[in-house]
Scaffold this motif. Structure first.
Motif, PDB file in Angstrom:
ATOM      1  N   VAL A  67       0.850  -1.184   0.000  1.00  0.00           N
ATOM      2  CA  VAL A  67       0.000   0.000   0.000  1.00  0.00           C
ATOM      3  C   VAL A  67       0.887   1.237   0.000  1.00  0.00           C
ATOM      4  CG1 VAL A  67      -1.767   1.292   1.248  1.00  0.00           C
ATOM      5  CG2 VAL A  67      -1.852  -1.210   1.213  1.00  0.00           C
ATOM      6  N   VAL A  68       0.664   2.110  -0.964  1.00  0.00           N
ATOM      7  CA  VAL A  68       1.500   3.300  -1.131  1.00  0.00           C
ATOM      8  C   VAL A  68       0.690   4.548  -0.801  1.00  0.00           C
ATOM      9  CG1 VAL A  68       2.952   4.607  -2.725  1.00  0.00           C
ATOM     10  CG2 VAL A  68       2.756   2.115  -2.970  1.00  0.00           C
ATOM     11  N   SER A  69       1.243   5.412   0.044  1.00  0.00           N
ATOM     12  CA  SER A  69       0.604   6.681   0.385  1.00  0.00           C
ATOM     13  C   SER A  69       1.685   7.739   0.484  1.00  0.00           C
ATOM     14  CB  SER A  69      -0.168   6.576   1.705  1.00  0.00           C
ATOM     15  OG  SER A  69      -0.744   7.825   2.041  1.00  0.00           O
ATOM     16  N   LEU A  70       1.920   8.433  -0.620  1.00  0.00           N
ATOM     17  CA  LEU A  70       2.989   9.419  -0.688  1.00  0.00           C
ATOM     18  C   LEU A  70       2.432  10.773  -1.125  1.00  0.00           C
ATOM     19  CD1 LEU A  70       5.647   7.031  -2.216  1.00  0.00           C
ATOM     20  CD2 LEU A  70       5.831   8.157   0.009  1.00  0.00           C
ATOM     21  N   LEU A  71       3.311  11.751  -1.262  1.00  0.00           N
ATOM     22  CA  LEU A  71       2.871  13.117  -1.532  1.00  0.00           C
ATOM     23  C   LEU A  71       2.214  13.257  -2.902  1.00  0.00           C
ATOM     24  CD1 LEU A  71       2.791  16.123  -0.722  1.00  0.00           C
ATOM     25  CD2 LEU A  71       5.075  16.350  -1.726  1.00  0.00           C
ATOM     26  N   ASP A  72       2.861  12.709  -3.919  1.00  0.00           N
ATOM     27  CA  ASP A  72       2.345  12.851  -5.281  1.00  0.00           C
ATOM     28  C   ASP A  72       2.942  11.771  -6.164  1.00  0.00           C
ATOM     29  OD1 ASP A  72       4.992  13.697  -5.740  1.00  0.00           O
ATOM     30  OD2 ASP A  72       4.455  15.818  -5.768  1.00  0.00           O
ATOM     31  N   ASP A  73       2.604  11.815  -7.453  1.00  0.00           N
ATOM     32  CA  ASP A  73       3.060  10.770  -8.372  1.00  0.00           C
ATOM     33  C   ASP A  73       4.571  10.764  -8.532  1.00  0.00           C
ATOM     34  OD1 ASP A  73       2.161   8.671 -10.371  1.00  0.00           O
ATOM     35  OD2 ASP A  73       3.330   9.983 -11.692  1.00  0.00           O
ATOM     36  N   ASP A  74       5.219  11.918  -8.461  1.00  0.00           N
ATOM     37  CA  ASP A  74       6.680  11.960  -8.549  1.00  0.00           C
ATOM     38  C   ASP A  74       7.311  11.206  -7.382  1.00  0.00           C
ATOM     39  OD1 ASP A  74       6.627  13.424 -10.881  1.00  0.00           O
ATOM     40  OD2 ASP A  74       6.908  15.364  -9.886  1.00  0.00           O
ATOM     41  N   ALA A  75       6.733  11.359  -6.196  1.00  0.00           N
ATOM     42  CA  ALA A  75       7.248  10.650  -5.024  1.00  0.00           C
ATOM     43  C   ALA A  75       7.041   9.140  -5.174  1.00  0.00           C
ATOM     44  CB  ALA A  75       6.565  11.156  -3.758  1.00  0.00           C
ATOM     45  N   VAL A  76       5.903   8.750  -5.761  1.00  0.00           N
ATOM     46  CA  VAL A  76       5.653   7.325  -6.015  1.00  0.00           C
ATOM     47  C   VAL A  76       6.690   6.783  -6.992  1.00  0.00           C
ATOM     48  CG1 VAL A  76       4.015   5.647  -6.942  1.00  0.00           C
ATOM     49  CG2 VAL A  76       3.192   7.541  -5.540  1.00  0.00           C
ATOM     50  N   GLU A  77       6.956   7.540  -8.041  1.00  0.00           N
ATOM     51  CA  GLU A  77       7.959   7.140  -9.033  1.00  0.00           C
ATOM     52  C   GLU A  77       9.312   6.912  -8.377  1.00  0.00           C
ATOM     53  OE1 GLU A  77      10.092   6.389 -12.494  1.00  0.00           O
ATOM     54  OE2 GLU A  77       7.915   6.484 -12.262  1.00  0.00           O
ATOM     55  N   LEU A  95      -2.649   4.638  -2.909  1.00  0.00           N
ATOM     56  CA  LEU A  95      -3.614   5.573  -2.320  1.00  0.00           C
ATOM     57  C   LEU A  95      -3.121   7.017  -2.383  1.00  0.00           C
ATOM     58  CD1 LEU A  95      -4.778   3.537   0.809  1.00  0.00           C
ATOM     59  CD2 LEU A  95      -5.781   3.627  -1.483  1.00  0.00           C
ATOM     60  N   THR A  96      -2.108   7.258  -3.221  1.00  0.00           N
ATOM     61  CA  THR A  96      -1.588   8.606  -3.420  1.00  0.00           C
ATOM     62  C   THR A  96      -2.498   9.375  -4.369  1.00  0.00           C
ATOM     63  OG1 THR A  96       0.660   7.738  -3.173  1.00  0.00           O
ATOM     64  CG2 THR A  96       0.428   9.914  -4.197  1.00  0.00           C
ATOM     65  N   SER A  97      -2.777  10.624  -4.066  1.00  0.00           N
ATOM     66  CA  SER A  97      -3.590  11.447  -4.968  1.00  0.00           C
ATOM     67  C   SER A  97      -2.869  11.600  -6.300  1.00  0.00           C
ATOM     68  CB  SER A  97      -3.842  12.835  -4.366  1.00  0.00           C
ATOM     69  OG  SER A  97      -4.658  12.736  -3.219  1.00  0.00           O
ATOM     70  N   SER A  98      -3.572  11.338  -7.389  1.00  0.00           N
ATOM     71  CA  SER A  98      -2.961  11.415  -8.708  1.00  0.00           C
ATOM     72  C   SER A  98      -4.037  11.759  -9.723  1.00  0.00           C
ATOM     73  CB  SER A  98      -2.286  10.087  -9.078  1.00  0.00           C
ATOM     74  OG  SER A  98      -3.224   9.023  -9.019  1.00  0.00           O
ATOM     75  N   THR A  99      -3.619  12.056 -10.933  1.00  0.00           N
ATOM     76  CA  THR A  99      -4.578  12.302 -12.000  1.00  0.00           C
ATOM     77  C   THR A  99      -4.975  10.963 -12.615  1.00  0.00           C
ATOM     78  OG1 THR A  99      -2.939  12.450 -13.783  1.00  0.00           O
ATOM     79  CG2 THR A  99      -3.371  14.468 -12.513  1.00  0.00           C
ATOM     80  N   GLN A 102      -2.118   9.700 -14.745  1.00  0.00           N
ATOM     81  CA  GLN A 102      -1.007   9.156 -13.965  1.00  0.00           C
ATOM     82  C   GLN A 102      -1.344   7.761 -13.443  1.00  0.00           C
ATOM     83  OE1 GLN A 102      -0.700  12.328 -11.104  1.00  0.00           O
ATOM     84  NE2 GLN A 102       0.993  13.330 -12.175  1.00  0.00           N
ATOM     85  N   SER A 103      -2.578   7.554 -13.026  1.00  0.00           N
ATOM     86  CA  SER A 103      -2.992   6.252 -12.510  1.00  0.00           C
ATOM     87  C   SER A 103      -2.914   5.191 -13.595  1.00  0.00           C
ATOM     88  CB  SER A 103      -4.429   6.334 -11.967  1.00  0.00           C
ATOM     89  OG  SER A 103      -4.508   7.260 -10.908  1.00  0.00           O
ATOM     90  N   ARG A 104      -3.337   5.530 -14.799  1.00  0.00           N
ATOM     91  CA  ARG A 104      -3.291   4.553 -15.896  1.00  0.00           C
ATOM     92  C   ARG A 104      -1.849   4.224 -16.287  1.00  0.00           C
ATOM     93  NH1 ARG A 104      -7.672   8.341 -17.929  1.00  0.00           N
ATOM     94  NH2 ARG A 104      -9.601   7.377 -17.151  1.00  0.00           N
ATOM     95  N   LYS A 105      -0.990   5.233 -16.294  1.00  0.00           N
ATOM     96  CA  LYS A 105       0.422   4.980 -16.605  1.00  0.00           C
ATOM     97  C   LYS A 105       1.076   4.141 -15.521  1.00  0.00           C
ATOM     98  CE  LYS A 105       1.257   9.095 -19.430  1.00  0.00           C
ATOM     99  NZ  LYS A 105       1.991  10.386 -19.544  1.00  0.00           N
TER     100      LYS A 105
END
Length: 293
Positions: A67-77, A95-99, A102-105
């Motif tokens: 389970v991932v919960s980070l600031l944004d998609d860059d942080a997930v990357e 569970l990170t907020s993303s567009t 971004q979720s599909r990618k």
């Protein structure tokens, strides 16, 4: 589930939300390993029984559910960059907020590494995680979601699976957060006006439920009319609403209160009127906002 073995869970990211998620898993009896770029944030959770991972890759290797919960998609990357080979056969719940894009990618990337990807939207504050009020929305791999569902139910009884499109949860999230933020600015503007008129905000608040209670029915009516493409002005027309709106703006401007939010709204009204929609209902503003697509 008291007699069942709990699935080990890895939680990546220990900000306020990630820490609340990890703490809730621990309280529900799930073996939990945690990782955060700043390691000290794991200390309190380790004291509660969590395992500490030296790296994100080590955390992923330790549990079949990540389970991932980070600031944004860059942080997930950045966090997942070196975890690819270890993701095979795992369920990755982001569970990170993303567009939606971004979720599909992210789903494509996870799929290339053999993981089942589930995207999630958290409609709760950290203190609400694990309470009956928490709502979490999910989309993506249904088999992955069903496998993770028993553990995810510890976070929110109201977990809702929205479908196979990995971007669907993020789209729901953005749409609902739009409602929240503009509602918040409406509350802020109302309190600013009340204070300018010598009314304490605390005096105003008891009367707000009478106004807010109108919103669910109004939202349902608006959605139905948009879907039908029919906008009767039986209750309120755009023309009459705009007249009341301009009076409100005048009152607010007279006190020197920022009218930026209202001015943007007024422009939408004016576009609708210019297009000849004055006799139609307020729901007609939705396609106007969308460029009459």
């Amino acid at each position: 589930m008291s007699g069942e073995a709990r699935t080990p869970v890895a939680v990546l990211g220990l900000g306020l939300m990630g820490s609340a998620i990890a703490k809730t898993f621990l309280a529900a009896g799930y073996p939990t390993v945690v990782w955060n770029r700043t390691g000290a944030k794991a200390d309190a959770l380790v004291e509660l029984g969590a395992g500490r991972a030296a790296s994100a890759a080590a955390a992923v290797a330790a549990a079949p559910l990540v389970v991932v919960s980070l600031l944004d998609d860059d942080a997930v990357e950045a966090a997942l960059r070196d975890t690819g080979p270890r993701l095979r056969g795992r369920v990755l719940v982001n569970l990170t907020s993303s567009t939606p894009e971004q979720s599909r990618k992210r789903a494509e990337w996870a799929g290339r590494h053999g993981a089942e990807y589930v995207d999630g939207a958290v409609m709760a504050v950290p203190q609400g995680i694990g309470t009956p009020d928490a709502l979490l929305l999910y989309s993506g791999s249904e088999s992955g979601y069903r496998a993770a569902e028993p553990a995810l139910s510890a976070l929110a009884e109201k977990g809702t699976y929205l479908g196979a499109d990995h971007g669907r949860a993020a789209a729901f999230d953005a749409s609902l957060v739009s409602v929240f933020w503009l509602s918040f600015f409406g509350v802020s503007l109302g309190i600013a006006l009340a204070e300018a008129e010598g009314i304490k905000g605390s005096e105003l608040v008891p009367f707000t439920p009478a106004v807010v209670s109108l919103l669910p029915d109004m939202a349902a009516q608006t959605a139905a009319q948009v879907e039908a493409g029919h906008y009767p002005g039986d209750d309120t027309s755009i023309s009459s609403a705009y007249t009341a709106f301009t009076t409100l703006r005048e009152v607010i401007a007279r006190h020197g209160i920022d009218t930026g939010v209202l001015d943007a709204t007024g422009e939408v009204f004016r576009r609708a009127l210019a297009a000849g929609h004055g006799a139609e209902g307020l729901a007609r503003l939705v396609p106007v906002l969308a460029g009459d697509r």
